[in-house]
Design an enzyme around this catalytic site. Structure first.
Site, mmCIF file in Angstrom:
data_model
loop_
_atom_site.group_PDB
_atom_site.id
_atom_site.type_symbol
_atom_site.label_atom_id
_atom_site.label_comp_id
_atom_site.label_asym_id
_atom_site.label_seq_id
_atom_site.Cartn_x
_atom_site.Cartn_y
_atom_site.Cartn_z
ATOM 1 N N GLU A 1 4.653 7.528 -5.775
ATOM 2 C CA GLU A 1 4.950 8.959 -5.931
ATOM 3 C C GLU A 1 6.101 9.209 -6.887
ATOM 4 O O GLU A 1 6.073 10.146 -7.691
ATOM 5 C CB GLU A 1 5.237 9.601 -4.580
ATOM 6 N N ASP B 1 1.659 16.056 2.446
ATOM 7 C CA ASP B 1 3.045 16.521 2.530
ATOM 8 C C ASP B 1 4.071 15.425 2.786
ATOM 9 O O ASP B 1 5.080 15.319 2.115
ATOM 10 C CB ASP B 1 3.145 17.572 3.646
ATOM 11 N N GLY B 2 3.779 14.565 3.793
ATOM 12 C CA GLY B 2 4.771 13.563 4.199
ATOM 13 C C GLY B 2 5.005 12.483 3.163
ATOM 14 O O GLY B 2 5.926 11.678 3.303
ATOM 15 N N HIS C 1 1.330 13.357 8.079
ATOM 16 C CA HIS C 1 0.215 14.060 7.441
ATOM 17 C C HIS C 1 0.196 15.552 7.779
ATOM 18 O O HIS C 1 -0.803 16.217 7.542
ATOM 19 C CB HIS C 1 -1.125 13.460 7.878
HETATM 20 C C1 LIG Z 1 3.972 7.077 0.224
HETATM 21 C C2 LIG Z 1 2.522 7.180 0.540
HETATM 22 N N1 LIG Z 1 1.676 7.608 -0.408
HETATM 23 C C3 LIG Z 1 0.368 7.744 -0.148
HETATM 24 C C4 LIG Z 1 -0.118 7.434 1.084
HETATM 25 C C5 LIG Z 1 -1.592 7.635 1.389
HETATM 26 N N2 LIG Z 1 -2.249 6.338 1.521
HETATM 27 C C6 LIG Z 1 -2.387 5.747 2.713
HETATM 28 S S1 LIG Z 1 -2.999 4.230 2.585
HETATM 29 C C7 LIG Z 1 -3.137 4.344 0.909
HETATM 30 C C8 LIG Z 1 -3.657 3.173 0.130
HETATM 31 C C9 LIG Z 1 -2.873 1.930 0.405
HETATM 32 O O1 LIG Z 1 -3.402 0.845 -0.269
HETATM 33 P P1 LIG Z 1 -2.809 -0.592 -0.105
HETATM 34 O O2 LIG Z 1 -1.326 -0.571 -0.217
HETATM 35 O O3 LIG Z 1 -3.528 -1.484 -1.045
HETATM 36 O O4 LIG Z 1 -3.124 -0.992 1.401
HETATM 37 P P2 LIG Z 1 -4.524 -1.049 2.160
HETATM 38 O O5 LIG Z 1 -4.734 0.283 2.808
HETATM 39 O O6 LIG Z 1 -5.574 -1.377 1.171
HETATM 40 O O7 LIG Z 1 -4.364 -2.100 3.203
HETATM 41 C C10 LIG Z 1 -2.696 5.580 0.472
HETATM 42 C C11 LIG Z 1 -2.710 6.036 -0.915
HETATM 43 C C12 LIG Z 1 0.801 6.987 2.060
HETATM 44 N N3 LIG Z 1 0.413 6.668 3.303
HETATM 45 N N4 LIG Z 1 2.104 6.865 1.757
#
Ligand SMILES: Cc1ncc(C[n+]2csc(CCOP(=O)(O)OP(=O)(O)O)c2C)c(N)n1
Lengths: 333, 358
Positions: free
Chosen positions: A65, A89-90, A134
């Site tokens: 982000e 949001d979070g 969320h």
């Molecule tokens: C700071 C943040 N940005 C976005 C998200 C939304 N989000 C949740 S899981 C994810 C993908 C994560 O991918 P990865 O780090 O490869 O882990 P995986 O879920 O594949 O185990 C995203 C974009 C989040 N939880 N936290």
């Protein structure tokens, strides 16, 4: 003009249409964010846009982000108008530093030489039964930061025009989308709606006239506020519902005008009441409308606690009953 | 440690043992009975994962993040931990929690939405799920610094995905851990996807190179090979305990299911890709290994299946027994000490609820 009734479209689809229009109108507009390309965003708000405009205009970013906003700053230096999606949001806090330290200040810091026409879209608020982080309402943090504009849409027609107005603004705009209303339909005739001619971005709007008390709401709570007004009307009480639309700047004219007519004010938002947007408005209204007020201003909102787990969120979120309870207080206090 | 780009494998997909010059010794003590235990672990957590996914589909959970396909990466690494080691997971590490002894019913409250946690981190030396991507890696670095300050010799492991390596927090965590020689194992499950984004969007280099840039040893391991994961994690934990500082492990694996139960992977990946990874299934190769060694009888298979079913039934029961917490509990634990604003809001809300009852 056709005589047919305007189409009823979901709010989320209206944001999508507004983004499409902005991309088509100005090739400096680019969208960036996590999962916004092939997937169309986790809420599908950018659905189809990458297919239509290509992956240089609708960009899937690395999962970072601070990176999304920080590179948007660089793109703005270069003359682009980035529209960044923060997935929920979070998740905006990793970008908080770039937003408040850089995006908000660069125009001022460079004595106006550099513009930051960055739009930051944030699906916000609760009520969807999600897990932690969320369901938050972080708008107050940004409204407290000079240099940023902060708005929130509440219906399909506004969503369509406001997103275009935000993108057209030469200032950075935090654009808060009420995620639990994405599927709620409203009238929006995209062919007839012209963002440049539309209701101004920073004006509040009386969405239901009334005479007894003003109810000030924005984003997801506009629907709740209208429901409350309907219930109150059945009980013989006339609530005027004002959709704030813009949190920074505040349209104090519309707010004060309404309060002067009704003599009472209730402000509702999902974010915690303590140190919140409602506090600022209450302070201003009590200064400007002191002799018109029949009762103390009431605020309804979240408590001073972290957003609770899904099974308890109904206690945190202002609902029709809590709003009406506050309305009642303005007649008995 | 090993060459940056080499992938450590001890069991092939056909179930044959490989000798690895650096890592085989770390599992010299692991006999067929132990391997059968690892197999059983994987079968059980796969069954638990399927049950939780079903519970979500039936409306009993708000959300679930399936681990299908990542059993070996999680079991192999978690079984390398000692009781006094501490784990900082993300949100998908149900198998790690299982290995740490977290009660099955304690896995559910977070996903059912009855609580923000589910278990006491201090009881199992494992933090509860971290949703903010990468945040937990910094906590691991700090915990590891504390271990050093205490002169203790336990170690820390932190789990994160390939996508997480793009976050500033993860970069900062590696910086701190390396500079302070914190005993931390950075365990990245490269499951190829961050929701819809392929790993190639996060980095052009191999994920394992991320650690190299911070001056820490890095290992790339076949994340679907439970024995290899066990070996490399043991090696990294041992180095950490000996004062050797952090190690970065990239476990190359694949998320076979959706990102979460809200996701639709058909939008972004191909059936061929998925089929390829079914071929590399982590459970199947161990089954072949055990069978060719004559270490898995039909009776064993039946017993393991029964164990898995019983665990799934326990998980389901634990989930269905969870009641919605009382309304006023929302004010609990926002602060550790009394707080006048909370006290006032608690009073006001209780009075308001009374008016509804009246
Ligand atoms: C700071 C943040 N940005 C976005 C998200 C939304 N989000 C949740 S899981 C994810 C993908 C994560 O991918 P990865 O780090 O490869 O882990 P995986 O879920 O594949 O185990 C995203 C974009 C989040 N939880 N936290």
């Amino acid at each position: 003009m056709s005589a047919a009734a305007p189409a009823r479209v979901p709010l989320g689809k209206a944001v999508n249409a507004g983004l499409r229009k902005a991309l088509a109108d100005d090739d400096k507009v680019i969208l960036m964010g996590e999962d916004i390309g092939k997937l169309g965003g986790v809420f599908r708000i950018t659905d189809g846009l990458q297919a239509e405009f290509g992956d240089k205009r609708v960009i899937d970013t690395p999962l970072a982000e601070s990176g999304i906003i920080g590179t948007a700053v660089g793109l703005a230096f270069r003359g682009y108008r980035p529209v960044c999606e923060i997935q929920f949001d979070g998740f905006i806090y990793p970008a908080f530093d770039q937003i408040v330290s850089q995006v908000a200040k660069l125009h001022h810091r460079t004595a106006g030489a550099v513009k930051m026409p960055i739009t930051i879209r944030v699906p916000f608020g609760g009520g969807i039964g999600a897990v932690e982080h969320h369901s938050e309402s972080p708008e107050g943090y940004f409204a407290a930061t000079a240099g940023l504009r902060v708005v929130s849409c509440s219906n399909a027609a506004d969503a369509y025009t406001m997103i275009q107005q935000a993108i057209a603004s030469d200032d950075p705009v935090l654009f808060f989308e009420p995620k639990r209303r994405y599927w709620e339909k409203g009238e929006a005739d995209f062919a007839a709606l012209d963002a440049a001619e539309a209701y101004p971005l920073h004006k509040a709007r009386v969405v239901r006239p009334g005479t007894d008390v003003t109810l000030l709401v924005y984003g997801p709570l506009v629907t709740t506020g209208l429901q409350a007004a309907k219930v109150a009307a059945e009980e013989g009480r006339s609530i005027e519902v004002v959709d704030l639309r813009s949190i920074s700047p505040l349209d104090m004219d519309t707010i004060a005008d309404s309060v002067r007519r009704t003599g009472r004010l209730v402000i509702a938002h999902e974010a915690p009441v303590f140190m919140g947007v409602g506090a600022e408005i209450a302070a201003r209204v009590s200064t400007e409308c002191f002799y018109h007020l029949e009762a103390p201003i009431r605020r309804v909102g979240g408590f001073a606690i972290p957003y609770p787990p899904a099974k308890l969120e109904q206690h945190f979120l202002p609902d029709v009953d809590r709003i009406l309870d506050a309305v009642d207080h303005t007649f008995t206090d | 440690m090993s060459d940056l780009d080499e992938i450590v494998q001890l069991v092939t997909i056909a179930g044959e043992r490989h000798i690895h010059p650096d890592f085989s010794t770390y599992v010299d003590d692991v006999d067929m009975a132990d391997i059968r235990k690892l197999y059983e672990d994987m079968v059980v957590v796969r069954r638990l994962d399927a049950e939780a996914t079903a519970l979500q589909r039936q409306g009993q959970l708000g959300l679930w993040a399936p681990l299908l396909g990542q059993e070996a990466a999680q079991i192999g690494s978690a079984r390398a931990l000692e009781a006094d080691d501490f784990a900082f997971p993300s949100y998908r590490e149900h198998a790690v929690a299982y290995c740490r002894g977290v009660q099955l019913k304690e896995l559910m409250p977070f996903w059912r939405g009855t609580s923000l946690s589910g278990w006491d981190p201090n009881k199992y030396n494992m933090a509860t799920p971290a949703i903010i991507i990468g945040a937990q890696t910094l906590h691991a670095a700090g915990y590891g610094m504390g271990v050093n300050f205490d002169g203790a010799n336990s170690a820390v492991i932190t789990y994160f995905g390939d996508g997480a390596t793009s976050q500033g927090d993860v970069a900062e965590a590696m910086g701190f851990a390396a500079s302070f020689a914190a005993p931390v194992v950075f365990f990245c499950q490269n499951n190829q996807w961050a929701i819809s984004e392929p790993v190639t969007l996060q980095t052009k280099a191999q994920i394992s190179h991320r650690g190299h840039g911070y001056g820490m040893p890095t290992v790339r391991v076949d994340g679907n090979d439970v024995l290899a994961v066990l070996a490399v994690t043991r090696a990294a934990l041992e180095l950490a305990r000996e004062g050797g500082g952090p190690t970065f492990i990239e476990a190359v694996t694949y998320r076979r299911g959706p990102h979460t139960t809200s996701d639709d992977p058909t939008r972004y990946r191909t059936a061929e890709d998925e089929a390829e990874w079914i071929r590399r299934d982590p459970i199947e190769r161990i089954r072949l290994l055990l069978e060719s060694a004559g270490a898995l009888s039909e009776g064993d298979v039946k017993a393991i299946g029964d164990h898995a079913d019983a665990a799934a039934a326990e998980l389901r029961r634990g989930c269905l027994e969870l009641e919605d917490p009382p309304a006023m509990s929302i004010f609990d634990d926002a602060y550790a000490e009394p707080h006048s604003l909370i006290d006032a809001e608690r009073r006001e809300y209780a009075a308001y609820l009374d008016t509804l009852d009246a």
